[in-house]
Design an enzyme around this catalytic site. Structure first.
Site, PDB file in Angstrom:
ATOM      1  N   LYS A  77       0.880  -1.177   0.000  1.00 35.94           N
ATOM      2  CA  LYS A  77       0.000   0.000   0.000  1.00 35.94           C
ATOM      3  C   LYS A  77       0.907   1.213   0.000  1.00 35.94           C
ATOM      4  O   LYS A  77       1.810   1.313   0.829  1.00 35.94           O
ATOM      5  CB  LYS A  77      -0.896   0.035   1.237  1.00 35.94           C
ATOM      6  CG  LYS A  77      -1.748   1.317   1.272  1.00 35.94           C
ATOM      7  CD  LYS A  77      -2.800   1.291   2.346  1.00 35.94           C
ATOM      8  CE  LYS A  77      -2.311   1.811   3.645  1.00 35.94           C
ATOM      9  NZ  LYS A  77      -3.395   2.083   4.612  1.00 35.94           N
ATOM     10  N   HIS A 147     -12.462  11.239  11.282  1.00 34.23           N
ATOM     11  CA  HIS A 147     -12.901  10.435  10.144  1.00 34.23           C
ATOM     12  C   HIS A 147     -13.013   8.945  10.482  1.00 34.23           C
ATOM     13  O   HIS A 147     -13.998   8.283  10.153  1.00 34.23           O
ATOM     14  CB  HIS A 147     -11.915  10.647   8.992  1.00 34.23           C
ATOM     15  CG  HIS A 147     -12.215   9.841   7.772  1.00 34.23           C
ATOM     16  ND1 HIS A 147     -13.316  10.073   6.988  1.00 34.23           N
ATOM     17  CD2 HIS A 147     -11.574   8.776   7.235  1.00 34.23           C
ATOM     18  CE1 HIS A 147     -13.331   9.197   6.004  1.00 34.23           C
ATOM     19  NE2 HIS A 147     -12.284   8.402   6.132  1.00 34.23           N
ATOM     20  N   ASN A 169     -14.203  13.876  23.113  1.00 35.97           N
ATOM     21  CA  ASN A 169     -13.269  14.285  22.062  1.00 35.97           C
ATOM     22  C   ASN A 169     -12.621  15.606  22.429  1.00 35.97           C
ATOM     23  O   ASN A 169     -13.235  16.459  23.070  1.00 35.97           O
ATOM     24  CB  ASN A 169     -13.971  14.404  20.705  1.00 35.97           C
ATOM     25  CG  ASN A 169     -12.971  14.500  19.564  1.00 35.97           C
ATOM     26  OD1 ASN A 169     -12.011  13.732  19.521  1.00 35.97           O
ATOM     27  ND2 ASN A 169     -13.172  15.436  18.661  1.00 35.97           N
ATOM     28  N   SER A 209      -5.375  11.710  16.965  1.00 35.01           N
ATOM     29  CA  SER A 209      -4.005  11.984  16.529  1.00 35.01           C
ATOM     30  C   SER A 209      -3.214  12.632  17.660  1.00 35.01           C
ATOM     31  O   SER A 209      -2.336  13.455  17.421  1.00 35.01           O
ATOM     32  CB  SER A 209      -4.027  12.859  15.280  1.00 35.01           C
ATOM     33  OG  SER A 209      -4.936  13.927  15.447  1.00 35.01           O
ATOM     34  N   MET A 229      -6.170   2.743  18.893  1.00 38.22           N
ATOM     35  CA  MET A 229      -6.063   2.642  17.433  1.00 38.22           C
ATOM     36  C   MET A 229      -5.409   3.853  16.769  1.00 38.22           C
ATOM     37  O   MET A 229      -5.066   3.809  15.599  1.00 38.22           O
ATOM     38  CB  MET A 229      -7.460   2.444  16.834  1.00 38.22           C
ATOM     39  CG  MET A 229      -8.188   1.226  17.371  1.00 38.22           C
ATOM     40  SD  MET A 229      -7.275  -0.318  17.191  1.00 38.22           S
ATOM     41  CE  MET A 229      -7.124  -0.439  15.425  1.00 38.22           C
ATOM     42  N   GLY A 230      -5.238   4.952  17.508  1.00 37.32           N
ATOM     43  CA  GLY A 230      -4.736   6.178  16.871  1.00 37.32           C
ATOM     44  C   GLY A 230      -3.224   6.247  16.778  1.00 37.32           C
ATOM     45  O   GLY A 230      -2.679   6.908  15.902  1.00 37.32           O
ATOM     46  N   THR A 231      -2.524   5.575  17.698  1.00 35.46           N
ATOM     47  CA  THR A 231      -1.065   5.716  17.765  1.00 35.46           C
ATOM     48  C   THR A 231      -0.396   4.802  16.743  1.00 35.46           C
ATOM     49  O   THR A 231      -0.326   3.591  16.936  1.00 35.46           O
ATOM     50  CB  THR A 231      -0.577   5.417  19.196  1.00 35.46           C
ATOM     51  OG1 THR A 231      -1.188   6.376  20.066  1.00 35.46           O
ATOM     52  CG2 THR A 231       0.928   5.527  19.306  1.00 35.46           C
ATOM     53  N   LYS A 236       3.419   9.591  19.063  1.00 39.06           N
ATOM     54  CA  LYS A 236       1.973   9.682  19.350  1.00 39.06           C
ATOM     55  C   LYS A 236       1.652   8.898  20.623  1.00 39.06           C
ATOM     56  O   LYS A 236       2.343   7.917  20.955  1.00 39.06           O
ATOM     57  CB  LYS A 236       1.152   9.123  18.198  1.00 39.06           C
ATOM     58  CG  LYS A 236       0.980  10.089  17.028  1.00 39.06           C
ATOM     59  CD  LYS A 236      -0.034   9.506  16.057  1.00 39.06           C
ATOM     60  CE  LYS A 236      -0.165  10.332  14.794  1.00 39.06           C
ATOM     61  NZ  LYS A 236      -0.994   9.660  13.786  1.00 39.06           N
ATOM     62  N   GLY A 302      -3.378  -1.355  18.295  1.00 36.31           N
ATOM     63  CA  GLY A 302      -3.600  -1.538  16.858  1.00 36.31           C
ATOM     64  C   GLY A 302      -2.772  -0.542  16.062  1.00 36.31           C
ATOM     65  O   GLY A 302      -3.162   0.610  15.891  1.00 36.31           O
TER      66      GLY A 302
HETATM   67  P1  NAD Z   1      -8.975  13.003  11.901  1.00 32.17           P
HETATM   68  O1  NAD Z   1      -8.009  14.095  11.578  1.00 32.17           O
HETATM   69  O2  NAD Z   1     -10.220  12.877  11.115  1.00 32.17           O
HETATM   70  O3  NAD Z   1      -9.391  13.111  13.449  1.00 32.17           O
HETATM   71  C1  NAD Z   1      -8.400  13.360  14.435  1.00 32.17           C
HETATM   72  C2  NAD Z   1      -8.966  13.068  15.808  1.00 32.17           C
HETATM   73  O4  NAD Z   1      -7.952  13.367  16.790  1.00 32.17           O
HETATM   74  C3  NAD Z   1     -10.171  13.932  16.179  1.00 32.17           C
HETATM   75  O5  NAD Z   1     -10.979  13.224  17.085  1.00 32.17           O
HETATM   76  C4  NAD Z   1      -9.502  15.125  16.868  1.00 32.17           C
HETATM   77  O6  NAD Z   1     -10.386  15.831  17.720  1.00 32.17           O
HETATM   78  C5  NAD Z   1      -8.441  14.397  17.655  1.00 32.17           C
HETATM   79  N1  NAD Z   1      -7.318  15.256  18.040  1.00 32.17           N
HETATM   80  C6  NAD Z   1      -6.662  16.147  17.253  1.00 32.17           C
HETATM   81  N2  NAD Z   1      -5.693  16.749  17.972  1.00 32.17           N
HETATM   82  C7  NAD Z   1      -5.748  16.221  19.222  1.00 32.17           C
HETATM   83  C8  NAD Z   1      -4.995  16.433  20.412  1.00 32.17           C
HETATM   84  N3  NAD Z   1      -4.010  17.307  20.463  1.00 32.17           N
HETATM   85  N4  NAD Z   1      -5.322  15.713  21.507  1.00 32.17           N
HETATM   86  C9  NAD Z   1      -6.327  14.797  21.468  1.00 32.17           C
HETATM   87  N5  NAD Z   1      -7.072  14.559  20.371  1.00 32.17           N
HETATM   88  C10 NAD Z   1      -6.769  15.260  19.263  1.00 32.17           C
HETATM   89  O7  NAD Z   1      -8.117  11.653  11.867  1.00 32.17           O
HETATM   90  P2  NAD Z   1      -8.616  10.167  11.619  1.00 32.17           P
HETATM   91  O8  NAD Z   1      -8.543   9.863  10.165  1.00 32.17           O
HETATM   92  O9  NAD Z   1      -9.882   9.923  12.350  1.00 32.17           O
HETATM   93  O10 NAD Z   1      -7.398   9.350  12.298  1.00 32.17           O
HETATM   94  C11 NAD Z   1      -7.244   9.357  13.705  1.00 32.17           C
HETATM   95  C12 NAD Z   1      -5.906   8.729  14.051  1.00 32.17           C
HETATM   96  O11 NAD Z   1      -5.907   7.363  13.643  1.00 32.17           O
HETATM   97  C13 NAD Z   1      -4.692   9.363  13.374  1.00 32.17           C
HETATM   98  O12 NAD Z   1      -3.667   9.491  14.345  1.00 32.17           O
HETATM   99  C14 NAD Z   1      -4.286   8.357  12.317  1.00 32.17           C
HETATM  100  O13 NAD Z   1      -2.910   8.415  12.020  1.00 32.17           O
HETATM  101  C15 NAD Z   1      -4.671   7.076  13.019  1.00 32.17           C
HETATM  102  N6  NAD Z   1      -4.859   5.914  12.142  1.00 32.17           N
HETATM  103  C16 NAD Z   1      -4.426   4.709  12.596  1.00 32.17           C
HETATM  104  C17 NAD Z   1      -4.587   3.584  11.820  1.00 32.17           C
HETATM  105  C18 NAD Z   1      -4.142   2.246  12.339  1.00 32.17           C
HETATM  106  O14 NAD Z   1      -4.123   1.282  11.574  1.00 32.17           O
HETATM  107  N7  NAD Z   1      -3.826   2.121  13.606  1.00 32.17           N
HETATM  108  C19 NAD Z   1      -5.201   3.689  10.567  1.00 32.17           C
HETATM  109  C20 NAD Z   1      -5.688   4.917  10.143  1.00 32.17           C
HETATM  110  C21 NAD Z   1      -5.516   6.033  10.948  1.00 32.17           C
END
Ligand code: NAD
Length: 331
Positions: A77, A147, A169, A209, A229-231, A236, A302
């Site tokens: 990918k 998202h 949030n 994020s 799942m975000g890190t 992060k 994750g």
């Molecule tokens: P997004 O930009 O649509 O949303 C970001 C989210 O993080 C929102 O809820 C926002 O309010 C919050 N946020 C932003 N700054 C913040 C801060 N300083 N403190 C706390 N929260 C904060 O992003 P998304 O597409 O929903 O992706 C979210 C995260 O998931 C990203 O870090 C992305 O890299 C990660 N991600 C991980 C995987 C995986 O396989 N683990 C896959 C896709 C995305």
């Protein structure tokens, strides 16, 4: 376009716009559960991830790749993050999956990877809920409303008979997204503070994020399953390292968990060692018991691996061929 088997002189193209009509959360779940099992059996492995700031358009570009000996998927990918895209009417995150024939190395398919990324990421936390959350889990707690969060919620809600969703949030104005998904599932939604979220949720998904711990150890009650799942990048962080140390930790891939996943902080501060982390595939394969008590806190780190992308892309190509949606291009 036709539904006949693929020929050796052609490449299948499945554009982004076709993915929604082909791929379901259920099919993504099955593909991701199977690939995690294959990874733990060492039948499938990921190659080192490349991610570079390219010094153009503020973009981060890279690729994740791997090979599934059991299922046959070979490919990558590729894509990244282009912060200026939104102003051009495009998604900032861009990804495309390219699959190759494992017997000849010929390109087999090119598949839009944006929606697939959300589906495979949601499937990963759903797989962790299936295998690690208490069977009597009733309250789902969401941290994050971006998202990915809607996909995460929909996939999680299919795993347990949840009766309520609560959410927090950093940007509270975004919580309407979680409420809309709860409403769509016929469930009540309540915005809460993190103390209540930790106290009341049986399952918590964090998908932000953030670069600092949001959820603290003392806020999480016994028996909770937490899916972080975000890190997915060095630096992060979503939960306090002490929570990772207290929990029984599972992950998609240990090498990523300790370096770019949520466990990186507990590892760096010496609170846990790599030996404390188990691949979720071991639970799927029945070689690790997973949760062993109703009081245990389980945590799924994750991080997101390339094989997840290849697995869902393979599934999409099969569906595209079966339904005749595949565009075949001589190559
Ligand atoms: P997004 O930009 O649509 O949303 C970001 C989210 O993080 C929102 O809820 C926002 O309010 C919050 N946020 C932003 N700054 C913040 C801060 N300083 N403190 C706390 N929260 C904060 O992003 P998304 O597409 O929903 O992706 C979210 C995260 O998931 C990203 O870090 C992305 O890299 C990660 N991600 C991980 C995987 C995986 O396989 N683990 C896959 C896709 C995305």
């Amino acid at each position: 376009m036709d539904g006949s088997p693929m020929k050796s002189h052609e490449i299948i193209i499945v554009p982004e716009a076709e993915i929604a009509g082909l791929m379901t959360p259920e099919a993504a779940f099955d593909a991701v559960e199977a690939i995690f099992g294959a990874m733990a059996r060492k039948d499938a492995y990921n190659f080192p991830v490349i991610r570079e700031a390219i010094g153009h358009a503020d973009a981060l570009y890279g690729f994740k790749s791997g090979f599934d000996r059991a299922g046959g998927a070979l490919g990558l990918k590729s894509g990244g993050y282009w912060p200026g895209n939104e102003a051009k009417g495009l998604t900032n995150h861009q990804s495309t999956v390219i699959l190759f024939d494992r017997d000849t190395g010929r390109p087999k398919a090119m598949v839009g990877g944006n929606l697939l990324t959300a589906l495979r990421t949601a499937a990963a936390s759903a797989v962790s809920i299936k295998h690690l959350a208490r069977a009597d889990s009733k309250v789902l707690g969401m941290i994050g409303a971006g998202h990915q969060s809607a996909f995460q919620m929909r996939a999680a809600l299919a795993q347990r008979p949840f009766e309520k969703v609560i959410g927090w949030n950093y940007h509270p104005e975004m919580l309407s997204r979680l409420e809309a998904v709860a409403t769509e599932a016929g469930l009540p939604f309540e915005a809460v503070d993190l103390d209540r979220l930790g106290a009341e949720a049986d399952v918590i998904i964090s998908i932000t994020s953030s670069f600092d711990a949001i959820l603290h150890d003392a806020q999480v009650t016994a028996g909770t399953h937490v899916a972080c799942m975000g890190t997915d990048t060095k630096g992060k962080q979503e939960v306090e390292a002490a929570l990772v140390a207290r929990a029984t930790v599972f992950t998609d891939e240990i090498a990523q968990s300790t370096t770019i996943g949520e466990a990186q902080h507990a590892i760096a501060s010496g609170l846990i060692t790599e030996a404390a982390i188990t691949e979720i595939g071991a639970v799927i394969n029945g070689t690790h018991p997973g949760r062993t008590s109703a009081e245990e806190v389980t945590l799924f780190d994750g991080t997101g691996v390339g094989l997840q992308d290849l697995a869902v892309a393979e599934a999409v190509v099969d569906l595209a061929l079966k339904t005749g949606v595949a565009t075949r291009v001589p190559f």
